[in-house]
Every structure is written in structure tokens, then in C-alpha cells.
Design an enzyme around this catalytic site. Structure first.
Site, PDB file in Angstrom:
ATOM      1  N   GLU A  64      45.385  47.688  32.867  1.00 20.99           N
ATOM      2  CA  GLU A  64      45.778  48.351  31.609  1.00 20.99           C
ATOM      3  C   GLU A  64      44.786  47.984  30.521  1.00 20.99           C
ATOM      4  O   GLU A  64      44.360  46.835  30.421  1.00 20.99           O
ATOM      5  CB  GLU A  64      47.168  47.909  31.124  1.00 20.99           C
ATOM      6  CG  GLU A  64      48.317  48.493  31.881  1.00 20.99           C
ATOM      7  CD  GLU A  64      49.684  48.044  31.353  1.00 20.99           C
ATOM      8  OE1 GLU A  64      49.820  47.770  30.140  1.00 20.99           O
ATOM      9  OE2 GLU A  64      50.609  47.967  32.181  1.00 20.99           O
ATOM     10  N   GLU A 103      52.819  41.849  34.397  1.00 23.23           N
ATOM     11  CA  GLU A 103      52.968  41.043  33.180  1.00 23.23           C
ATOM     12  C   GLU A 103      54.228  40.172  33.147  1.00 23.23           C
ATOM     13  O   GLU A 103      55.054  40.297  32.238  1.00 23.23           O
ATOM     14  CB  GLU A 103      52.953  41.948  31.948  1.00 23.23           C
ATOM     15  CG  GLU A 103      51.650  42.694  31.762  1.00 23.23           C
ATOM     16  CD  GLU A 103      51.535  43.344  30.383  1.00 23.23           C
ATOM     17  OE1 GLU A 103      52.480  43.276  29.597  1.00 23.23           O
ATOM     18  OE2 GLU A 103      50.462  43.916  30.106  1.00 23.23           O
TER      19      GLU A 103
HETATM   20  C1  BG6 Z   1      52.018  46.339  28.476  1.00 23.97           C
HETATM   21  C2  BG6 Z   1      53.033  46.945  29.401  1.00 23.97           C
HETATM   22  O1  BG6 Z   1      52.526  45.148  28.015  1.00 23.97           O
HETATM   23  O2  BG6 Z   1      51.706  46.987  27.292  1.00 23.97           O
HETATM   24  C3  BG6 Z   1      53.319  48.404  29.153  1.00 23.97           C
HETATM   25  O3  BG6 Z   1      52.700  46.723  30.739  1.00 23.97           O
HETATM   26  C4  BG6 Z   1      53.375  48.646  27.663  1.00 23.97           C
HETATM   27  O4  BG6 Z   1      54.489  48.769  29.832  1.00 23.97           O
HETATM   28  C5  BG6 Z   1      52.005  48.337  27.066  1.00 23.97           C
HETATM   29  O5  BG6 Z   1      53.793  49.932  27.300  1.00 23.97           O
HETATM   30  C6  BG6 Z   1      51.902  48.610  25.581  1.00 23.97           C
HETATM   31  O6  BG6 Z   1      52.903  47.958  24.880  1.00 23.97           O
HETATM   32  P1  BG6 Z   1      53.429  48.482  23.484  1.00 23.97           P
HETATM   33  O7  BG6 Z   1      54.440  47.497  23.042  1.00 23.97           O
HETATM   34  O8  BG6 Z   1      52.250  48.545  22.597  1.00 23.97           O
HETATM   35  O9  BG6 Z   1      54.002  49.829  23.764  1.00 23.97           O
END
Ligand code: BG6
Length: 476
Positions: A375, A163
Site C-alpha cells: 500500500e 497491518e
Molecule cells: C491502511 C489500511 O492502514 O491505510 C487501509 O490497510 C486504509 O485499509 C489505509 O484504508 C488508509 O487509511 P485512512 O485512515 O487514511 O483511510
């Protein structure tokens, strides 16, 4: 329909968010070790000093993955464990730790899927200009090569960057991540270019080693849609996709920047120095790249903004996506129409938008582009009843997205795996421990004890029957 037998069911974490042991066994300081301790930068001053102590409990955590039948574990390597100062001396204890993690995965037949950069830059390099400095890119390549040489016999799936769209925007525009600059557009575009150089050199170095694995790039994918069909808003959609997706993926898959971005940057006096040699590198690496990783949580609805009224919101909440925000170049803003479904943290829920987004990538990079969802998941405040973590909304969220992926595969999309974010509850960069994503709960009031949530058994059964019984399928 079952998912194909070569489709990987996985789950992910990242070093800073789980490991802790921030100053143990020779680890150097990362930019997050420093930044998280500055007043007001993180929620309630939370930091990764201990996180969920995965560094000491990886065996217990990987045993849980084994029990679940997880097929692949995506984790990142902390650069500062391998090179405490970013470059120079290798720290053998760091190598030992990741060897142990990888071997532990192998013990359970779990495929290690490794991210080289998930945001924790050695502080020594940050102080010399971080990603705006060519030396950081060169140091990254040495770090990556060291990882290939030590772990490449067992790790056959690599991700260069996680990202870039977010760590660079938050680092140089909204200031929510290190180095915490506000609207520093010159550095921002310079950093994007150096990140691309580092990526390209790393892909080439990997392929030259002939380890016969695959290497890709994970993008924070939030496809943008115009609020309505007005010409201005369609313009905003195009602009947003150019500056949030194509400026990151075109160099990786086509070996060049989008003309639209080059033109716009030239007009704004923001074009970084781009040499012919760099472009040759990009072009060579684009022929070698294996896959794109998509981190998909939500799409964005955008509309054009009057540039005179555009102002950047530097609050942590704005960077966390909780608010409507005007973006850095004053061209468009994200809006949240009332007729859509949102998570508790205000992120739009729309599995179909992922497929539409993949369609957009296929149009640009070819129908066969190889995709992993690196993810996807629901950040929530889970309900606990009589000690049981009943995360039904997470099950429904993941189920909907898996159903969409099945549809995509049926339609011919080359989707090779799915990594839920996250395997276990972990530290959120901007939301501390309040926002949970895991299949495993961590009790911060009881010595970081692990406890399986309802979703743990659910995902276990999805893996066991390869997604054959997903709910919405049965309902037609
Ligand atoms: C992604 C990242 O942006 O989203 C992760 O790669 C991150 O590291 C995940 O934890 C969720 O983000 P957040 O801000 O909802 O915890």
C-alpha cells in the site's frame, strides 16, 4: 530506467471497504458490521453496509482495471462470507463470489494478490475474546486453508495479515477499532502473540500444500526517526521501532521476539504466555516466509516523553494520525515539526524515508529480503472542476514514491511490486468517504457511479511504459 519486467504494478482494496452486501448470500456478521453502528465510532456514522457496492459491481470495477492495464489486484477475502460464524459450516455462496472475482481478474490477465485478514473478524469470534483467544487463531488457520484449497489453483500470492500494528493497537489501546478497549495492555500483547501463532501456522499449512506460490505478511510501516540527536530521543526512536516494527516482523522473519521487547514486557508484567511449541512454530515458519509487504504512507518523528505526563488520546482523530499523540506505553510521542511536508490529513510526506526504512530492514533481515509495497497513496479531498476529478497531488505523490523505488532497485533492493492504495475511492475506517485515495471516483450522489480521475490515465501510462518517463527522473 524501466522497472524490471517481473515487477508488478498493482492497486489494492479491502473487502469491508468496498464490498457492501453485508448481510447477503449467507454472509455472517463481522466485528465491523457491529462496531461501526455504535454511536460515535465512525465519521458521521458511515459503515460498510453498502460501501461502494463492489459485491454487485465487481465486473464493472475489474473491467476498469483491465482498461488501465493493471497488472495485479490486491483484495481481501471477507472471512464471514466463507465461514459466517468464523468456523464450522462453509458458505458456498461466499466461495462462489471469490471464484468469480478471481476468474474475472484472470480474464484480463490481472494477477490476484489476496489478503486473508484485512480487519473484519467474524463477530462470533470477537464475542469469544477475538484475537486474545487461541481459538480465533486456530479458526483463522482453517479459514486460510479453505481459501488455499478453493482458490490456490489461481491465486499464487497470499498475505496472511494486514497491518497488525494498527488493528491491534486501535482495538486494544486507543479503542478506535473493535473491540474498542482502552489501554488494555494485557489483552494487546496476548493478541499480538495469537496473531503470530495464526500467521505461523498458516504459512506452514500453505507450504505443506505445495501450491508453489508465495506467502507474506503486510506491515503498516511507519519508520520512526528521532526529532534530534539527543540521547533521550534516540532512545525513543529505538523503542518505537522495537514496539511498532520489530515486535511484528522479528517473529515472522527471525522466528523470535526482540530481546528488548521481551525484557521490557517482563519488567512491566505484560509478557503473554509463550510456549516452547509456539517458538518452534515461529522458527519453522520464518524459514518458509517469502516476502514482506510494506504499507508505507509516512514516517514518524518521535521524541521521548515524561511518563508522568503521558496520556492516551482516545479520540478517533488521534487514531487517524491527525493529531500529535502520546502513545500507549508513555515512552515517546509523535511530533510534527513545521519544516516538513504534510498531507491534508497531517501525514508526513517523505519517499526517501521509505528507502531508509528498507535499509533498516535489510540490516536486520538480510539484504535480499523480498519486498512488495502493498500500500502507498495519497488520502485527499480531490478537486472536481466541470465534472473532472483533477487529482494532481495524488499523481505527484505516487510519482515521487515510484521514483524512490526505482532508486532503491538500482541500489540492489529486492522490491518486486507496488500496489497503490487504492484502486477506487472506498470507505475509510475512520474517515468515512471524506478521504479519497482512488484512481476512480465514486459518486455517492449519483447511484455510486464510477468515473475515471486524471490519475487513472496517468497510472495507465506509467504501467504501459514501465515507469520509464517518471518526471523527477527526467529532471535528474
Ligand atoms: C491502511 C489500511 O492502514 O491505510 C487501509 O490497510 C486504509 O485499509 C489505509 O484504508 C488508509 O487509511 P485512512 O485512515 O487514511 O483511510
Amino acid at each position: 530506467m524501466k522497472f524490471p519486467c517481473d515487477f508488478l504494478f498493482g492497486a489494492a482494496t479491502a473487502a469491508y471497504q468496498v464490498e457492501g452486501a453485508w448481510n447477503e448470500d449467507g454472509k455472517g456478521l463481522s466485528n465491523w458490521d457491529v462496531f461501526s453502528k455504535l454511536e460515535g465510532k465512525t465519521l458521521d456514522g458511515t459503515n460498510g453496509d453498502i460501501a461502494i457496492d463492489h459485491y454487485h459491481r465487481y465486473k464493472e470495477d475489474i473491467a476498469l482495471m483491465g482498461e488501465m492495464g493493471l497488472e495485479s489486484y490486491r483484495f481481501s477475502i471477507a472471512w464471514t462470507r466463507i465461514y459466517p460464524d468464523g468456523t464450522g459450516r462453509i458458505n458456498q455462496k461466499g466461495i462462489d463470489f471469490y471464484n468469480d472475482v478471481i476468474d474475472e481478474c484472470m480474464k484480463y490477465g490481472i494477477v490476484p494478490f489476496v489478503t486473508l485478514y484485512h480487519w473484519d473478524l467474524p463477530q462470533a469470534l470477537e464475542e469469544k475474546g477475538g484475537w486474545t483467544n487461541k481459538e480465533t487463531a486456530d479458526a483463522f488457520v482453517r479459514f486460510a486453508e479453505t481459501c488455499f484449497d478453493h482458490f490456490g489453483d489461481r491465486v499464487k500470492h497470499w498475505i496472511t495479515f494486514n497491518e497488525s500494528v494498527y488493528f491491534l493497537r486501535f482495538g486494544y489501546i486507543t479503542g478506535a477499532h473493535p473491540p474498542g478497549h482502552h489501554n488494555d495492555q494485557t489483552s494487546f500483547f496476548r493478541a499480538i502473540h495469537q496473531m503470530h501463532r495464526a500467521h505461523a501456522l498458516t504459512v506452514i499449512a500453505y507450504k505443506e500444500r505445495k501450491q508453489y506460490g508465495e506467502i507474506g505478511f503486510s506491515h503498516g510501516f511507519a519508520p520512526n526517526h528521532a526529532l534530534n540527536e539527543s540521547k533521550d530521543n534516540i532512545d525513543a526512536e529505538n523503542h518505537a521501532n522495537m514496539f511498532e516494527t520489530f515486535i511484528y516482523l522479528d517473529p515472522v522473519f527471525l522466528g523470535k521476539y526482540p530481546d528488548y521487547c521481551l525484557e521490557s514486557l517482563k519488567n512491566r508484567g505484560l509478557l503473554p504466555e509463550i510456549s516452547e511449541d509456539d517458538m518452534k512454530l515461529f522458527s519453522r515458519a520464518s524459514e518458509l516466509i517469502d516476502f514482506v509487504g510494506l504499507n508505507y504512507y509516512h514516517p514518524n518523528t518521535v521524541r521521548k516523553i515524561d511518563p508522568r505526563k503521558a496520556s492516551i488520546d482516545y479520540s478517533r482523530e488521534a487514531s487517524a494520525g491527525k493529531k500529535k499523540q502520546a502513545y500507549y506505553d508513555g515512552y515517546y510521542e509523535i511530533v510534527k515539526p513545521e519544516d516538513r511536508e504534510y498531507t491534508r490529513w497531517g501525514w508526513e510526506v517523505d519517499p526517501q524515508a521509505l528507502l531508509d526504512g528498507i535499509g533498516m530492514l535489510q540490516d536486520r533481515y538480510g539484504v535480499n529480503i523480498r519486498i512488495y509495497i502493498t500500500e502507498n497513496g495519497l488520502g485527499d479531498h480531490d478537486e472536481i472542476w466541470d465534472g473532472e476529478v483533477l487529482d494532481q497531488p495524488r499523481i505527484e505523490f505516487i510519482e515521487k514514491h515510484l521514483v524512490a523505488l526505482k532508486k532503491g532497485i538500482r541500489e540492489g533492493m529486492n522490491i518486486k511490486g507496488y500496489f497503490a492504495w487504492s484502486f477506487i475511492d472506498l470507505l475509510s475506517w475512520l474517515n468515512g468517504y471524506e478521504k479519497q485515495y482512488g484512481f476512480v471516483y465514486v459518486d455517492h450522489n449519483d447511484g455510486l457511479k464510477r468515473k475515471k480521475k486524471k490519475s487513472f490515465d496517468w497510472y495507465k501510462s506509467v504501467i504501459a511504459n514501465r515507469g520509464e518517463n517518471l518526471k523527477e527522473d527526467k529532471n535528474g
